[in-house]
Design a protein around this motif. Structure first.
Motif, mmCIF file in Angstrom:
data_model
loop_
_atom_site.group_PDB
_atom_site.id
_atom_site.type_symbol
_atom_site.label_atom_id
_atom_site.label_comp_id
_atom_site.label_asym_id
_atom_site.label_seq_id
_atom_site.Cartn_x
_atom_site.Cartn_y
_atom_site.Cartn_z
ATOM 1 N N ILE A 125 42.083 42.713 38.803
ATOM 2 C CA ILE A 125 42.057 41.584 39.728
ATOM 3 C C ILE A 125 41.214 40.478 39.116
ATOM 4 C CG2 ILE A 125 41.312 40.821 42.015
ATOM 5 C CD1 ILE A 125 41.837 43.700 42.976
ATOM 6 N N VAL A 126 41.764 39.281 39.096
ATOM 7 C CA VAL A 126 41.048 38.132 38.543
ATOM 8 C C VAL A 126 39.946 37.724 39.515
ATOM 9 C CG1 VAL A 126 41.232 35.737 37.804
ATOM 10 C CG2 VAL A 126 43.081 37.344 37.290
ATOM 11 N N ALA A 127 38.719 37.741 39.022
ATOM 12 C CA ALA A 127 37.572 37.335 39.831
ATOM 13 C C ALA A 127 37.180 35.896 39.522
ATOM 14 C CB ALA A 127 36.392 38.263 39.593
ATOM 15 N N ILE A 140 40.555 39.534 30.994
ATOM 16 C CA ILE A 140 41.738 40.335 31.310
ATOM 17 C C ILE A 140 43.044 39.563 31.139
ATOM 18 C CG2 ILE A 140 40.495 41.907 32.830
ATOM 19 C CD1 ILE A 140 41.740 40.409 35.217
ATOM 20 N N GLY A 141 42.961 38.239 30.993
ATOM 21 C CA GLY A 141 44.187 37.487 30.840
ATOM 22 C C GLY A 141 43.965 36.095 30.282
ATOM 23 N N ILE A 142 45.044 35.563 29.720
ATOM 24 C CA ILE A 142 45.036 34.208 29.174
ATOM 25 C C ILE A 142 46.308 33.527 29.658
ATOM 26 C CG2 ILE A 142 45.059 32.793 27.077
ATOM 27 C CD1 ILE A 142 43.796 35.238 25.629
ATOM 28 N N GLU A 143 46.176 32.327 30.176
ATOM 29 C CA GLU A 143 47.332 31.538 30.592
ATOM 30 C C GLU A 143 47.361 30.254 29.766
ATOM 31 O OE1 GLU A 143 47.866 31.364 35.039
ATOM 32 O OE2 GLU A 143 45.886 32.304 34.895
ATOM 33 N N VAL A 144 48.522 29.938 29.232
ATOM 34 C CA VAL A 144 48.690 28.716 28.457
ATOM 35 C C VAL A 144 49.675 27.831 29.211
ATOM 36 C CG1 VAL A 144 49.376 27.728 26.253
ATOM 37 C CG2 VAL A 144 48.273 29.979 26.316
ATOM 38 N N LEU A 169 41.302 31.123 30.952
ATOM 39 C CA LEU A 169 40.835 32.481 30.677
ATOM 40 C C LEU A 169 40.508 33.147 32.005
ATOM 41 C CD1 LEU A 169 38.430 31.676 27.704
ATOM 42 C CD2 LEU A 169 40.857 32.292 27.607
ATOM 43 N N ASP A 170 41.068 34.339 32.237
ATOM 44 C CA ASP A 170 40.844 35.079 33.476
ATOM 45 C C ASP A 170 39.930 36.274 33.214
ATOM 46 O OD1 ASP A 170 42.583 33.413 34.936
ATOM 47 O OD2 ASP A 170 44.319 34.622 34.382
#
Length: 65
Positions: free
Chosen positions: A20-22, A42-46, A33-34
């Motif tokens: 879960i993205v905090a 835990i994640g990267i969004e472009v 950056l998540d």
């Protein structure tokens, strides 16, 4: 790890590990950056991926030892 390119939103999402993205941090414009509650990435969004990533619709994955 999962990678997803959404052509409708032109967004490339890399899920490094489930969770879960905090906190989300847009350190550079268009790159988010998540982090989870423990502070792990835990994640990267472009955003606008077709302008930032060569061949956003294809991907090669390689493991080196």
């Amino acid at each position: 790890m999962k990678a997803n390119y959404d052509a409708n939103t032109d967004t490339l999402t890399l899920e490094l590990k489930p969770g879960i993205v905090a906190v989300s941090d847009e350190d550079k414009p268009g790159v988010i950056l998540d982090y989870d509650a423990q502070g792990d990435l835990i994640g990267i969004e472009v955003l606008d991926a077709s302008k930032r990533v060569a061949e956003a619709r294809t991907m090669q994955f390689q493991v080196t030892e």
